[in-house]
Write an enzyme that holds these catalytic residues in place. Structure first.
Site, PDB file in Angstrom:
ATOM      1  N   CYS A  15       0.839  -1.216   0.000  1.00  0.00           N
ATOM      2  CA  CYS A  15       0.000   0.000   0.000  1.00  0.00           C
ATOM      3  C   CYS A  15       0.863   1.252   0.000  1.00  0.00           C
ATOM      4  CB  CYS A  15      -0.954   0.001   1.188  1.00  0.00           C
ATOM      5  SG  CYS A  15      -2.101  -1.381   1.205  1.00  0.00           S
ATOM      6  N   ASN A  16       2.055   1.141  -0.585  1.00  0.00           N
ATOM      7  CA  ASN A  16       3.001   2.250  -0.541  1.00  0.00           C
ATOM      8  C   ASN A  16       4.016   2.030  -1.659  1.00  0.00           C
ATOM      9  OD1 ASN A  16       5.469   3.699   0.104  1.00  0.00           O
ATOM     10  ND2 ASN A  16       4.573   4.104   2.114  1.00  0.00           N
TER      11      ASN A  16
END
Length: 475
Positions: A15-16
């Site tokens: 998620c990054n």
């Protein structure tokens, strides 16, 4: 494998995007190329051009217990740690037959058992001895500290064969016993006694696909009922005939750019995605879409591959040549050895015979018909008979019916082989047993590509002789 053991793993790019670049060694250009290939958050693209798009990880929270961690560890031990080297042609080198690293991880986990909970007979939480809960990143760090050694413990991805020169020098009469094509990708097989071969493989093999409302190709891994859709190609009538229980036969004209047919007027060009590739296709119309949607109980469309647009294999072993593909994942043909299937069947029977009860009652191997069921799960094009188990692993070039083919290497397997193609039921086998002795990529069967450069149409027939022309050194 985790899903077969009711374990949920997290996958994706953290998620990054920055963390993804750091941990996967990706550049900004790599991220852009993945995006251009159709990769977005939440999709099914685990690999693009052979490189991972994210990580696989397990997370623990305040509700996690030692039992949860132990179950995950048991799955790793059962499926990926080799305890002994089989006395058959096998890709596992003897030096890999150790469980030392699993013991290191087990001892590490044991340190997190809370003594107070253990004394009180309560289920233990995964936490530090001081009582603080273990952070998710600490678990990942434990794994990363042992990655190098665990990699040495697990079988090498490059297949290393045991010495079987004595057994393989004998003359064997190997022939084609079955020929299967799969007109609609991930749907039921169409078995034939003879069939023409084109520049992309068997003619009309995986020429159609079913896509969702986003244009992404569906597979049995998500839609089990796809294996109950039975397509058949009528070469004379130039029709795709599709059947399913409780439905009238769907008749779809085979699209051709040089063909004028009023039935094709509704067809339209479109773009879809297969294994990260953007694929040009022909939408087969609203009637076909309604029929498929009724069977699967979701919004779908039937797409035929546009043969004027080329799609090339990305297998590293075939990097020296440009080989056109249908909508198949990796290769033009897949060859399965009946002897290898019989060996696998015997291993599974012995495994469950040693257990007090059959823990996988959906998978029974008591009759000869179960061999055919097992063969069907591997979805091969050419099924050979009369050979030695796993001898196909070493083939580099092979003649089939006088036509030369070259191997694209071993076919790595996923949980799709655990789907019974006759009733759409899922079980843990045969993937669980395969993982115990066929190395970490769980290979079974080999990829084949035609050596013909003129793209002329040839025919393959049941009974055609199969003659290995070149093998790996030492075989």
């Amino acid at each position: 494998m985790a899903g077969l053991h009711d374990i949920h793993l997290r996958t994706g790019c953290f998620c990054n995007t920055g963390a993804c670049q750091r941990f996967l060694g990706m550049s900004s250009e790599d991220l852009k190329e993945n995006f251009e290939a159709g990769h977005i958050c939440g999709d099914d693209f685990d690999l693009i051009d052979g490189h991972p798009t994210g990580s696989v990880r397990i997370s623990f929270g305040y509700m996690s217990t030692y039992k949860d961690a132990a179950k995950f560890l048991e799955m790793i031990e059962e499926c990926f740690i080799v305890k002994e080297c089989p006395n058959i042609p096998c890709p596992v080198p003897s030096e890999c037959c150790t469980t030392s690293q699993i013991e290191i991880i087990r001892a590490t986990l044991a340190n997190f058992k809370t003594q107070d909970s253990e004394d009180n007979g309560q289920e233990q939480t995964v936490g530090h001895p001081e009582g603080k809960h273990m952070d998710v990143l600490n678990v990942e760090n434990i794994a990363s500290q042992n990655v190098e050694t665990v990699e040495k413990t697990l079988p090498n991805s490059e297949m290393q064969l045991c010495d079987t020169s004595t057994s393989r020098n004998r003359d064997v009469d190997v022939k084609i016993s079955n020929i299967c094509l799969y007109p609609i990708k991930s749907c039921s097989a169409m078995e034939v006694t003879e069939w023409p071969c084109g520049p992309r493989g068997l003619l009309f093999d995986r020429c159609w696909m079913i896509v969702n409302e986003n244009g992404v190709c569906l597979s049995q891994k998500r839609e089990l009922k796809m294996c109950l859709i039975k397509p058949k190609v009528d070469l004379n009538a130039k029709l795709l005939l599709v059947q399913a229980k409780g439905m009238d036969t769907l008749r779809v004209p085979i699209f051709s750019h040089n063909q004028e047919n009023e039935e094709l007027m509704e067809f339209s060009a479109c773009q879809s995605k297969v294994c990260g590739d953007r694929v040009h296709g022909i939408d087969c119309g609203s009637h076909a879409a309604q029929w498929i949607s009724s069977v699967l109980q979701r919004s779908c469309r039937l797409i035929q591959q546009d043969t004027e647009h080329n799609r090339l294999s990305k297998l590293k072993s075939m990097a020296e040549g440009k080989h056109s593909l249908s909508l198949a994942n990796e290769s033009q043909y897949l060859l399965i050895n009946r002897a290898s299937v019989c060996d696998l069947k015997q291993r599974i029977k012995e495994k469950y015979a040693a257990m007090a009860t059959d823990t996988d009652h959906k998978f029974c191997l008591d009759t000869d018909s179960d061999v055919e069921n097992l063969i069907g799960r591997f979805r091969g094009n050419f099924i050979i008979d009369g050979g030695i188990a796993y001898e196909e692993d070493s083939w580099i070039r092979v003649s089939i019916g006088g036509v030369m083919y070259k191997s694209g290497g071993l076919c790595s397997r996923c949980q799709m082989v655990c789907i019974n193609q006759e009733n759409a039921e899922r079980s843990r086998e045969p993937l669980t047993t395969l993982a115990t002795y066929r190395s970490r990529k769980v290979p079974f069967g080999i990829h084949l590509f035609t050596c013909q450069e003129d793209h002329s149409t040839t025919w393959i027939r049941i009974g055609d002789p199969v003659i290995p022309m070149e093998k790996m050194l030492g075989d």
